[in-house]
Design a protein around this motif. Sequence first.
Motif, short mmCIF file in Angstrom:
data_model
loop_
_atom_site.label_atom_id
_atom_site.label_comp_id
_atom_site.label_asym_id
_atom_site.label_seq_id
_atom_site.Cartn_x
_atom_site.Cartn_y
_atom_site.Cartn_z
N CYS A 123 0.81 -1.23 0.00
CA CYS A 123 0.00 0.00 0.00
C CYS A 123 0.84 1.27 0.00
CB CYS A 123 -0.96 0.00 1.19
SG CYS A 123 -0.15 0.13 2.82
N GLY A 124 2.13 1.15 0.35
CA GLY A 124 3.01 2.31 0.33
C GLY A 124 2.86 3.25 1.51
N LEU A 125 2.02 2.88 2.48
CA LEU A 125 1.77 3.77 3.62
C LEU A 125 2.84 3.62 4.69
CD1 LEU A 125 -2.10 3.37 4.01
CD2 LEU A 125 -0.83 5.16 2.79
N ASP A 126 2.99 4.65 5.50
CA ASP A 126 3.94 4.65 6.62
C ASP A 126 3.27 3.96 7.80
OD1 ASP A 126 5.84 5.11 8.54
OD2 ASP A 126 5.61 7.29 8.58
N LYS A 127 3.18 2.64 7.72
CA LYS A 127 2.57 1.82 8.76
C LYS A 127 3.57 0.75 9.18
CE LYS A 127 -1.63 0.43 7.85
NZ LYS A 127 -2.77 -0.16 7.09
N PRO A 128 3.61 0.39 10.47
CA PRO A 128 4.58 -0.62 10.93
C PRO A 128 4.52 -1.88 10.06
CG PRO A 128 3.49 0.36 12.80
CD PRO A 128 2.79 0.91 11.59
N ILE A 129 5.69 -2.39 9.75
CA ILE A 129 5.78 -3.60 8.94
C ILE A 129 5.49 -4.81 9.81
CG2 ILE A 129 7.29 -5.01 7.51
CD1 ILE A 129 6.37 -2.31 6.28
N TYR A 130 4.62 -5.67 9.32
CA TYR A 130 4.25 -6.87 10.06
C TYR A 130 5.12 -8.05 9.66
CZ TYR A 130 1.27 -10.55 12.03
OH TYR A 130 0.80 -11.62 12.74
N ARG A 131 5.08 -8.45 8.40
CA ARG A 131 5.93 -9.52 7.89
C ARG A 131 6.15 -9.32 6.39
NH1 ARG A 131 2.84 -14.83 10.38
NH2 ARG A 131 3.15 -14.38 12.60
N GLN A 132 7.30 -9.80 5.91
CA GLN A 132 7.62 -9.85 4.48
C GLN A 132 7.52 -8.49 3.79
OE1 GLN A 132 5.46 -13.09 2.55
NE2 GLN A 132 5.48 -14.28 4.44
N GLY A 133 7.73 -7.41 4.55
CA GLY A 133 7.69 -6.07 3.97
C GLY A 133 6.31 -5.46 3.88
N PHE A 134 5.29 -6.14 4.43
CA PHE A 134 3.92 -5.66 4.34
C PHE A 134 3.39 -5.25 5.71
CE2 PHE A 134 4.19 -9.13 1.06
CZ PHE A 134 4.30 -8.28 -0.04
N CYS A 135 2.51 -4.24 5.72
CA CYS A 135 1.82 -3.89 6.96
C CYS A 135 0.84 -5.01 7.30
CB CYS A 135 1.10 -2.55 6.81
SG CYS A 135 -0.29 -2.58 5.65
N LYS A 136 0.28 -4.98 8.49
CA LYS A 136 -0.55 -6.09 8.97
C LYS A 136 -1.79 -6.29 8.11
CE LYS A 136 -2.25 -8.16 13.24
NZ LYS A 136 -2.34 -8.02 14.73
N SER A 137 -2.47 -5.20 7.76
CA SER A 137 -3.70 -5.34 6.98
C SER A 137 -3.42 -5.91 5.59
CB SER A 137 -4.42 -4.00 6.88
OG SER A 137 -3.58 -3.01 6.29
N CYS A 138 -2.33 -5.48 4.96
CA CYS A 138 -1.98 -6.01 3.64
C CYS A 138 -1.55 -7.47 3.73
CB CYS A 138 -0.87 -5.18 3.01
SG CYS A 138 -1.41 -3.56 2.41
N PHE A 139 -0.80 -7.81 4.78
CA PHE A 139 -0.29 -9.17 4.92
C PHE A 139 -1.42 -10.19 4.94
CE2 PHE A 139 0.99 -12.86 7.43
CZ PHE A 139 2.16 -13.25 6.78
N PHE A 140 -2.52 -9.86 5.57
CA PHE A 140 -3.63 -10.81 5.67
C PHE A 140 -4.65 -10.67 4.54
CE2 PHE A 140 -2.10 -10.85 10.09
CZ PHE A 140 -2.01 -12.23 10.28
N ASP A 141 -4.29 -9.88 3.52
CA ASP A 141 -5.25 -9.65 2.43
C ASP A 141 -4.69 -10.01 1.05
OD1 ASP A 141 -7.78 -8.58 1.36
OD2 ASP A 141 -6.49 -7.01 0.54
#
Length: 286
Positions: free
Chosen positions: A74-92
Amino acid sequence: MEFTIGIGIFSLSLGFLKIRFFFMNYQGVLTKMETEFSQPIQYYLVFENDFINMNQLLDKTISMQFVQYQCLNCGLDKPIYRQGFCKSCFFDIPQAADWIMRPELSTAHLDKEDRNLEYEKKVQLQPHVVYLANSSDVKVGVTRKSQIPTRWIDQGAHEAIEIVEVPNRYLAGITEVALKDHVSDKTNWRTMLKNDIVDENLVEWRERLKPYIPDEAKEYFIENNTETNLEFPVHHYPEKPKSLNILKEQSYTGKLVGIKGQYLIFDDDTVFNVRANEGLVVQISL
């Protein structure tokens, strides 16, 4: 006196003596280093509008500073969860689905969707390779055929060999699962970085594991091939590798003495895993 950001010159006049200092600043979001298979491996840190040939920085002092987050999706300044993705993107997004890490869960060959069938067919329904690689010890792994030898480079393997080439990710996954009962599927990163490794005859390992290949994949066994050897640009291996947490430290300065796998190795035994820090925006000063 002059000072510029980016590629610049710092000039200081002291009477008849004029001292000029050259410096370079790069800033961008971290993604795994791009590589070129040569002797030794060539490494490139690629940013949106620039890149650095990391081999050219060996034996040079570099500084790195954390700036912010930038999710690779998403390119947003949000904490990275895993694999370079934020949490919401990681699960989607399909790029982070379970079958990425566990290829035996692939279902595109059944025309069954997990998150995005179009993407899953594109990735899963192409030739995949089951391989043996020796990075800390002999391990089994799976990758797309197009990622050979990149996958071996990223794992810091000094030798590797293909043992099965199948038409989809699912067959590669079930083969890996079957072989994991007889050979490791993990790399000990400390052993790999210390170069505390032993050469193995991977052709013999291939033949030893052949009986354990599942019936569905037996016809894809590779009978005649040789192992590939890889050379990494390392001037000094760490005796006691200690991992740099750039989020905690915020900044770090050290002399780069080696690159192996996706790790930068510094002269004080500090190591930095670029791939594990994907999605972090950093500033690098030379």
